[in-house]
Design a protein around this motif. Structure first.
Motif, PDB file in Angstrom:
ATOM      1  N   UNK A  20       0.813  -1.217   0.000  1.00 44.40           N
ATOM      2  CA  UNK A  20       0.000   0.000   0.000  1.00 44.40           C
ATOM      3  C   UNK A  20       0.850   1.271   0.000  1.00 44.40           C
ATOM      4  N   UNK A  21       2.003   1.224   0.647  1.00 45.80           N
ATOM      5  CA  UNK A  21       2.829   2.435   0.737  1.00 45.80           C
ATOM      6  C   UNK A  21       3.390   2.862  -0.619  1.00 45.80           C
ATOM      7  N   UNK A  22       3.364   1.969  -1.583  1.00 49.15           N
ATOM      8  CA  UNK A  22       3.828   2.335  -2.922  1.00 49.15           C
ATOM      9  C   UNK A  22       2.789   3.134  -3.697  1.00 49.15           C
ATOM     10  N   UNK A  23       1.556   3.183  -3.183  1.00 52.20           N
ATOM     11  CA  UNK A  23       0.458   3.869  -3.889  1.00 52.20           C
ATOM     12  C   UNK A  23      -0.254   4.851  -2.967  1.00 52.20           C
ATOM     13  N   UNK A  24       0.479   5.402  -2.018  1.00 48.91           N
ATOM     14  CA  UNK A  24      -0.130   6.230  -0.994  1.00 48.91           C
ATOM     15  C   UNK A  24      -0.753   7.503  -1.551  1.00 48.91           C
ATOM     16  N   UNK A  25      -0.102   8.110  -2.517  1.00 49.31           N
ATOM     17  CA  UNK A  25      -0.542   9.411  -3.019  1.00 49.31           C
ATOM     18  C   UNK A  25      -1.973   9.374  -3.556  1.00 49.31           C
ATOM     19  N   UNK A  26      -2.313   8.320  -4.278  1.00 52.44           N
ATOM     20  CA  UNK A  26      -3.658   8.275  -4.871  1.00 52.44           C
ATOM     21  C   UNK A  26      -4.750   8.223  -3.810  1.00 52.44           C
ATOM     22  N   UNK A  27      -4.439   7.686  -2.642  1.00 50.66           N
ATOM     23  CA  UNK A  27      -5.403   7.673  -1.541  1.00 50.66           C
ATOM     24  C   UNK A  27      -5.438   9.011  -0.809  1.00 50.66           C
ATOM     25  N   UNK A  28      -4.286   9.664  -0.722  1.00 49.79           N
ATOM     26  CA  UNK A  28      -4.194  10.904   0.056  1.00 49.79           C
ATOM     27  C   UNK A  28      -4.786  12.116  -0.661  1.00 49.79           C
ATOM     28  N   UNK A  29      -4.691  12.137  -1.984  1.00 48.84           N
ATOM     29  CA  UNK A  29      -5.135  13.324  -2.717  1.00 48.84           C
ATOM     30  C   UNK A  29      -6.583  13.727  -2.420  1.00 48.84           C
ATOM     31  N   UNK A  30      -7.535  12.789  -2.350  1.00 53.34           N
ATOM     32  CA  UNK A  30      -8.902  13.215  -2.017  1.00 53.34           C
ATOM     33  C   UNK A  30      -9.069  13.627  -0.556  1.00 53.34           C
ATOM     34  N   UNK A  31      -8.133  13.180   0.304  1.00 51.85           N
ATOM     35  CA  UNK A  31      -8.259  13.433   1.741  1.00 51.85           C
ATOM     36  C   UNK A  31      -7.613  14.741   2.171  1.00 51.85           C
ATOM     37  N   UNK A  32      -6.392  14.955   1.716  1.00 51.16           N
ATOM     38  CA  UNK A  32      -5.581  16.078   2.191  1.00 51.16           C
ATOM     39  C   UNK A  32      -5.706  17.239   1.213  1.00 51.16           C
ATOM     40  N   UNK A  33      -6.554  18.187   1.559  1.00 51.24           N
ATOM     41  CA  UNK A  33      -6.846  19.308   0.661  1.00 51.24           C
ATOM     42  C   UNK A  33      -5.870  20.473   0.823  1.00 51.24           C
ATOM     43  N   UNK A  34      -5.071  20.449   1.896  1.00 54.17           N
ATOM     44  CA  UNK A  34      -4.093  21.510   2.102  1.00 54.17           C
ATOM     45  C   UNK A  34      -2.894  21.363   1.189  1.00 54.17           C
ATOM     46  N   UNK A  35      -1.933  22.246   1.343  1.00 54.21           N
ATOM     47  CA  UNK A  35      -0.766  22.255   0.469  1.00 54.21           C
ATOM     48  C   UNK A  35       0.479  21.665   1.129  1.00 54.21           C
ATOM     49  N   UNK A  36       0.390  21.367   2.434  1.00 55.06           N
ATOM     50  CA  UNK A  36       1.571  20.909   3.158  1.00 55.06           C
ATOM     51  C   UNK A  36       1.243  19.673   3.996  1.00 55.06           C
ATOM     52  N   UNK A  37       2.241  18.803   4.140  1.00 54.15           N
ATOM     53  CA  UNK A  37       2.130  17.624   4.990  1.00 54.15           C
ATOM     54  C   UNK A  37       3.414  17.507   5.807  1.00 54.15           C
ATOM     55  N   UNK A  38       3.257  17.303   7.103  1.00 55.53           N
ATOM     56  CA  UNK A  38       4.401  17.063   7.975  1.00 55.53           C
ATOM     57  C   UNK A  38       4.372  15.608   8.437  1.00 55.53           C
ATOM     58  N   UNK A  39       5.460  14.900   8.205  1.00 55.24           N
ATOM     59  CA  UNK A  39       5.591  13.510   8.658  1.00 55.24           C
ATOM     60  C   UNK A  39       6.278  13.508  10.022  1.00 55.24           C
ATOM     61  N   UNK A  40       5.659  12.850  10.998  1.00 56.83           N
ATOM     62  CA  UNK A  40       6.303  12.625  12.295  1.00 56.83           C
ATOM     63  C   UNK A  40       6.627  11.140  12.380  1.00 56.83           C
ATOM     64  N   UNK A  41       7.906  10.829  12.592  1.00 55.85           N
ATOM     65  CA  UNK A  41       8.360   9.442  12.569  1.00 55.85           C
ATOM     66  C   UNK A  41       9.518   9.275  13.544  1.00 55.85           C
ATOM     67  N   UNK A  42      10.048   8.048  13.622  1.00 61.27           N
ATOM     68  CA  UNK A  42      11.256   7.842  14.417  1.00 61.27           C
ATOM     69  C   UNK A  42      12.426   7.499  13.500  1.00 61.27           C
ATOM     70  N   UNK A  43      13.615   7.506  14.080  1.00 58.79           N
ATOM     71  CA  UNK A  43      14.823   7.364  13.260  1.00 58.79           C
ATOM     72  C   UNK A  43      14.886   6.024  12.528  1.00 58.79           C
ATOM     73  N   UNK A  44      14.381   4.957  13.134  1.00 56.60           N
ATOM     74  CA  UNK A  44      14.438   3.658  12.470  1.00 56.60           C
ATOM     75  C   UNK A  44      13.423   3.566  11.336  1.00 56.60           C
ATOM     76  N   UNK A  45      12.171   3.875  11.634  1.00 60.79           N
ATOM     77  CA  UNK A  45      11.105   3.733  10.631  1.00 60.79           C
ATOM     78  C   UNK A  45      11.341   4.674   9.451  1.00 60.79           C
ATOM     79  N   UNK A  46      11.728   5.912   9.744  1.00 55.40           N
ATOM     80  CA  UNK A  46      11.933   6.877   8.666  1.00 55.40           C
ATOM     81  C   UNK A  46      13.047   6.436   7.728  1.00 55.40           C
ATOM     82  N   UNK A  47      14.057   5.765   8.272  1.00 57.79           N
ATOM     83  CA  UNK A  47      15.155   5.305   7.419  1.00 57.79           C
ATOM     84  C   UNK A  47      14.680   4.260   6.413  1.00 57.79           C
TER      85      UNK A  47
END
Length: 352
Positions: A20-47
């Motif tokens: 699913x993470x390879x196709x995330x954008x197509x799901x997010x576009x109808x949901x996130x109407x703003x212009x910015x997204x902030x990802x909060x993650x940890x050092x292991x997962x983000x890597x």
């Protein structure tokens, strides 16, 4: 596999799909109407996943990230000002969104940040640990820890959507697969005897992995049913706390450094069932069945802490109302009930 949590204006979808993470954008576009997204993650997962997700989103959004050290210590209340500072420096607005990318710690922390920053902005949950996928990413409970105890400052913040990609489990250390199995076993204990029997029938983790999508779906569906009935955790939803009152106290006693959440809950489920059996409230042999499951998934069943020490933390538990606690007990596997009592339910002469 998709689910919908029906909560009126707070309703949201849960998607469970490998890759699913390879196709995330197509799901997010109808949901996130703003212009910015902030990802909060940890050092292991983000890597592992940060670059992949950022590169997808950057075609349509300005994307930033806040990266924290992995582990429960990052869920401290006093870490919040620095996170808020980073969001302000990024100029995140109320029309934008926060993505919680990580396990239960990140989901709780980022969810609390999303519920409080600018009086609340949109939250997307992307749980990457088994525990977060089957439990903590669903239901809207978000929180941070105080020195006095776990999750003592929190809120209800429902996500706009939950994206569960079981392939993320392949990057987990085995201990944290086991950790998540503590919560999976809990669902079998309280609601679903067939699920419990299925869990103890596997001969290896490879057998378990073949069914992991279905297991995640079943746990999430069970939680969906409960959350829809009891949004604010005062009725049916209390059943989800099986093993947690003792478990949270064990986590705090060891300063969140010895036992993971799923390990501590596993101890709580077994030890509480032993106590309940001794009082004639639970069918004899139930605790042994739980221990069989815990042993199979390399989960502990005892912490060897005097209960008088654990009671100090339990007295501050947010579920302790008017000096009363609602213990979640089992009649038998798959059949739970709420037992109102107080701290005297647990004998101070015992070890847990």
């Amino acid at each position: 596999m998709d689910l919908r949590v029906n909560l009126g204006k707070d309703s949201y979808n849960i998607y469970i799909q490998q890759g699913l993470l390879d196709h995330l954008l197509e799901y997010l576009l109808p949901l996130c109407q703003g212009k910015q997204i902030m990802i909060i993650s940890d050092d292991q997962v983000f890597s592992y996943y940060g670059q992949k997700i950022e590169e997808q989103l950057q075609s349509h959004y300005r994307v930033g990230h806040v990266i924290l050290p992995h582990g429960e210590q990052s869920k401290r209340f006093d870490i919040l000002p620095e996170i808020y500072h980073q969001l302000l420096s990024f100029h995140l607005t109320r029309t934008d969104a926060i993505i919680a990318l990580g396990g239960g710690v990140i989901g709780d922390l980022a969810g609390f940040v999303a519920s409080t920053f600018l009086r609340g902005i949109q939250l997307i949950q992307i749980p990457t640990s088994l525990l977060a996928q089957v439990d903590s990413s669903v239901g809207g409970k978000v929180a941070v820890d105080l020195p006095e105890g776990k999750n003592l400052v929190g809120a209800f913040k429902h996500p706009a959507c939950v994206f569960i990609d079981p392939l993320t489990l392949k990057t987990l250390d085995q201990r944290y697969i086991n950790d998540g199995m503590g919560e999976v076993i809990k669902y079998g204990c309280i609601f679903d005897k067939d699920l419990f029997q299925k869990l103890i029938s596997y001969q290896s983790f490879e057998d378990l992995y073949q069914d992991i999508d279905e297991i995640i779906y079943r746990c999430v569906d069970l939680k969906r049913i409960v959350v829809e009935k009891d949004l604010l955790d005062f009725g049916d939803r209390l059943a989800l706390n099986f093993g947690h009152t003792l478990g949270h106290a064990i986590e705090q006693y060891y300063h969140y450094e010895t036992y993971s959440h799923g390990e501590a809950v596993s101890i709580g489920m077994y030890q509480l069932s032993l106590i309940s059996e001794a009082k004639g409230l639970t069918q004899k042999g139930t605790a042994n069945q739980i221990k069989k499951a815990l042993d199979l998934y390399h989960l502990p069943s005892a912490s060897h802490v005097p209960t008088q020490e654990l009671k100090k933390a339990m007295a501050l538990d947010k579920k302790n109302i008017h000096q009363k606690l609602n213990f979640v007990l089992l009649k038998e596997i798959g059949d739970c009930f709420i037992y109102p009592s107080d701290l005297s339910f647990i004998d101070e002469s015992q070890e847990v």
